[in-house]
Design a protein around this motif. Structure first.
Motif, short mmCIF file in Angstrom:
data_model
loop_
_atom_site.label_atom_id
_atom_site.label_comp_id
_atom_site.label_asym_id
_atom_site.label_seq_id
_atom_site.Cartn_x
_atom_site.Cartn_y
_atom_site.Cartn_z
N ALA A 159 11.49 30.62 -24.13
CA ALA A 159 12.00 31.53 -23.10
C ALA A 159 11.09 31.60 -21.88
O ALA A 159 11.55 32.00 -20.80
N THR A 160 9.83 31.19 -22.01
CA THR A 160 8.93 31.22 -20.86
C THR A 160 9.27 30.15 -19.83
O THR A 160 8.91 30.27 -18.66
N ASP A 161 9.97 29.10 -20.25
CA ASP A 161 10.42 28.03 -19.34
C ASP A 161 11.65 27.38 -19.97
O ASP A 161 11.56 26.30 -20.55
N PRO A 162 12.82 28.00 -19.85
CA PRO A 162 14.00 27.57 -20.62
C PRO A 162 14.48 26.16 -20.32
O PRO A 162 15.07 25.52 -21.18
N GLN A 163 14.25 25.64 -19.12
CA GLN A 163 14.77 24.33 -18.74
C GLN A 163 13.79 23.19 -18.97
O GLN A 163 14.12 22.03 -18.72
N ALA A 164 12.60 23.50 -19.43
CA ALA A 164 11.58 22.47 -19.61
C ALA A 164 11.77 21.72 -20.91
O ALA A 164 12.54 22.12 -21.79
N GLY A 165 11.05 20.61 -21.06
CA GLY A 165 10.99 19.90 -22.32
C GLY A 165 9.84 20.46 -23.15
O GLY A 165 8.80 20.86 -22.61
#
Length: 247
Positions: free
Chosen positions: A86-92
């Motif tokens: 949730a801290t960076d939802p679009q990252a890998g």
């Protein structure tokens, strides 16, 4: 689903093997005085225990999205991973973990599938069929290199997780040793404060250079000799007896 040029985070995810006890000493510790050492109460009152699950950011050298709970089952670990994503939802995301059963549980598979847009109905059922059937099938799904969120399960006895184990050792020595905690919430708050302090003032990336290559001189490690084997060699036995008498 192929990973694009987006940001990819790599973490060593690990939990402290044993629960951390929130113990309160029944008497206040008396500080040292001239000619007198510190006196510490050995009796204590138990207020329960908590479990710490943390991520070690390999590049930044910091603890990230640490979770402190009272239990440590499949659902707890899945919630920890959800909190991290949730801290960076679009990252890998690449999570490096050990072979604990909870690291490939059904709740974790369902979470990853949801994040990847996979229909939960296609996952099957535990111990029956589909991806959720066995631990092996769940691992195959979680380790799929084409997924944006994937897990890497280290071989047994590998040293990579030693990095975060070292950090947990620091936490135990500096935040818990000789501590007195009035409740579980008190323990949780002090752990969170120390982790924040650690990230700001103490954390740094580790130069983990061990590559698993054989050493140039491979010396066979022999087991210690038994008493009977040692007594067969008179000279060694006499030397051992001499040392023992000296001590």
């Amino acid at each position: 689903m192929q990973i694009s040029d987006q940001t990819v985070h790599t973490f060593l995810s690990f939990r402290i093997p044993s629960s951390l006890q929130a113990n309160e000493r029944r008497a206040e510790t008396k500080p040292p005085r001239p000619g007198q050492p510190a006196r510490e109460e050995f009796q204590y009152t138990r207020h329960g225990a908590v479990c710490v699950t943390a991520n070690w950011h390999v590049v930044q050298g910091q603890l990230f999205a640490t979770t402190i709970t009272e239990t440590r089952d499949n659902h707890d670990f899945a919630r920890h991973i959800a909190q991290t994503i949730a801290t960076d939802p679009q990252a890998g995301w690449v999570f490096v973990v050990d072979n604990l059963n909870t690291h490939c549980g059904a709740p974790l598979v369902e979470l990853v599938a949801q994040q990847l847009g996979i229909n939960p109905a296609h996952l099957g059922k535990v111990k029956r069929h589909g991806v959720l059937k066995t631990m092996t099938s769940r691992r195959e799904f979680l380790t799929d290199p084409t997924h944006r969120i994937r897990f890497v399960y280290l071989p047994k006895h590998s040293s990579w997780l030693n990095q975060i184990e070292i950090v947990f050792g620091i936490i135990k020595r500096r935040a818990l040793r000789r501590g007195s905690f009035t409740s579980k919430q008190d323990l949780i708050e002090k752990l969170q404060q120390f982790i924040e302090y650690f990230n700001q003032h103490m954390a740094r990336p580790m130069r983990w250079t061990y590559a698993g290559y054989h050493t140039k001189k491979q010396q066979q490690i022999e087991r210690p000799r038994t008493w009977r084997e040692l007594r067969k060699t008179r000279k060694q036995w006499q030397q051992f007896a001499l040392v023992g008498n000296y001590l």
